[in-house]
Write a protein that holds these residues in place. Sequence first.
Motif, mmCIF file in Angstrom:
data_model
loop_
_atom_site.group_PDB
_atom_site.id
_atom_site.type_symbol
_atom_site.label_atom_id
_atom_site.label_comp_id
_atom_site.label_asym_id
_atom_site.label_seq_id
_atom_site.Cartn_x
_atom_site.Cartn_y
_atom_site.Cartn_z
ATOM 1 N N THR A 1 0.830 -1.209 0.000
ATOM 2 C CA THR A 1 0.000 0.000 0.000
ATOM 3 C C THR A 1 0.860 1.252 0.000
ATOM 4 N N GLU A 2 1.891 1.274 0.855
ATOM 5 C CA GLU A 2 2.763 2.438 0.942
ATOM 6 C C GLU A 2 3.518 2.677 -0.365
ATOM 7 N N LYS A 3 3.874 1.587 -1.066
ATOM 8 C CA LYS A 3 4.541 1.739 -2.364
ATOM 9 C C LYS A 3 3.633 2.410 -3.377
ATOM 10 N N ARG A 4 2.359 1.982 -3.392
ATOM 11 C CA ARG A 4 1.397 2.578 -4.329
ATOM 12 C C ARG A 4 1.132 4.045 -3.974
ATOM 13 N N VAL A 5 0.994 4.312 -2.682
ATOM 14 C CA VAL A 5 0.752 5.688 -2.228
ATOM 15 C C VAL A 5 1.939 6.578 -2.597
ATOM 16 N N GLN A 6 3.161 6.077 -2.393
ATOM 17 C CA GLN A 6 4.350 6.859 -2.721
ATOM 18 C C GLN A 6 4.438 7.136 -4.214
ATOM 19 N N ASN A 7 4.017 6.174 -5.035
ATOM 20 C CA ASN A 7 3.997 6.359 -6.480
ATOM 21 C C ASN A 7 3.062 7.504 -6.864
ATOM 22 N N ILE A 8 1.858 7.509 -6.283
ATOM 23 C CA ILE A 8 0.886 8.582 -6.566
ATOM 24 C C ILE A 8 1.402 9.913 -6.054
ATOM 25 N N ARG A 9 1.976 9.892 -4.847
ATOM 26 C CA ARG A 9 2.483 11.121 -4.231
ATOM 27 C C ARG A 9 3.595 11.745 -5.080
ATOM 28 N N ASP B 1 -12.390 0.866 -3.819
ATOM 29 C CA ASP B 1 -12.642 -0.495 -4.311
ATOM 30 C C ASP B 1 -12.321 -0.639 -5.791
ATOM 31 N N ASP B 2 -12.496 0.436 -6.553
ATOM 32 C CA ASP B 2 -12.262 0.350 -7.997
ATOM 33 C C ASP B 2 -10.846 0.771 -8.394
ATOM 34 N N PHE B 3 -9.930 0.931 -7.398
ATOM 35 C CA PHE B 3 -8.538 1.243 -7.730
ATOM 36 C C PHE B 3 -7.869 0.002 -8.298
ATOM 37 N N ASN B 4 -7.074 0.196 -9.340
ATOM 38 C CA ASN B 4 -6.368 -0.912 -9.987
ATOM 39 C C ASN B 4 -4.892 -0.547 -10.090
ATOM 40 N N SER B 5 -4.022 -1.462 -9.659
ATOM 41 C CA SER B 5 -2.583 -1.188 -9.705
ATOM 42 C C SER B 5 -2.094 -0.920 -11.129
ATOM 43 N N SER C 1 -4.971 6.593 -17.608
ATOM 44 C CA SER C 1 -5.941 5.886 -16.763
ATOM 45 C C SER C 1 -5.909 6.442 -15.344
ATOM 46 N N MET C 2 -4.707 6.732 -14.838
ATOM 47 C CA MET C 2 -4.586 7.273 -13.484
ATOM 48 C C MET C 2 -5.208 8.663 -13.386
ATOM 49 N N ILE C 3 -4.986 9.495 -14.389
ATOM 50 C CA ILE C 3 -5.554 10.846 -14.381
ATOM 51 C C ILE C 3 -7.080 10.789 -14.400
ATOM 52 N N GLU C 4 -7.644 9.932 -15.243
ATOM 53 C CA GLU C 4 -9.108 9.778 -15.289
ATOM 54 C C GLU C 4 -9.647 9.274 -13.954
#
Length: 258
Positions: A188-196, A225-229, A237-240
């Motif tokens: 989770t922290e890896k994904r959050v850091q990527n977005i950050r 729930d609809d977040f996809n790695s 896709s991330m921006i949308e």
Amino acid sequence: MKKTLFLIICSTLSLTAVSQKHRKFFYATLQDEMGAVANAHVINLTTKQGTFTNDHGKFRILAIPNDTLKISFVGYETKKIVVAIHHFGIQENHIKLKKVPIELEEVELKKHDLTGFIALDSKHIKSEKEINAETLNLPFAGSRILTPAERRLHTAMTSSAGIPLDPLLNWMSGRLKKLKKLKAIEDTEKRVQNIRTNYRLYISNELSILQEDIERFIYFAEGADDFNSFYLNDEMSMIEFLQKKSIVFKKLNPKNYH
């Protein structure tokens, strides 16, 4: 009269002391001859706190009079500013950076027999053999390096003796469940850091999420729930996805987003 004057002086000194302790936001726009300078580094040398300019060259940083701000960016002269009282007035602060030429090291050209055709030239180019785990044919060469959480989980689920006794004991003691939970938190922290790292400015400038809500919004989006790695590897896709989540987030916080 003397007593009144003494009280006034004491009050003034007290207010000055309080104002020196409580820093306020210093707002400014960074520019060069062509316009705004984005992603420049701004640090308060007194507090050691820093920030970056946004796409419009704007930034804010906590400061009080006599603090020193250091502004730097590749290709520009580093600038230092001593904060004064007038910087906190109603007029916007504009700071100009001066470009400096970047000198490249001299490159020496040697004679060669290359033709310019890769298929032919590649046969005549000699290269030293790289020495690594793969060229030495070591066990597990080329395998991905495990993270600390992955390594602990792998150790708990395998047995060096060939008898799967350790995994069974770890499962019975609850250690395996705990390690899996730690692995999930790490992911989770890896994904959050990527977005950050990649979308913080977009969230602030384009989606108009308040600075104090950005971290909360990132965790809100990642935990949906609809977040996809897959989105982490597909910018559009991330921006949308973030646009859609910002609408939901603002509806859940109507006091801050009218």
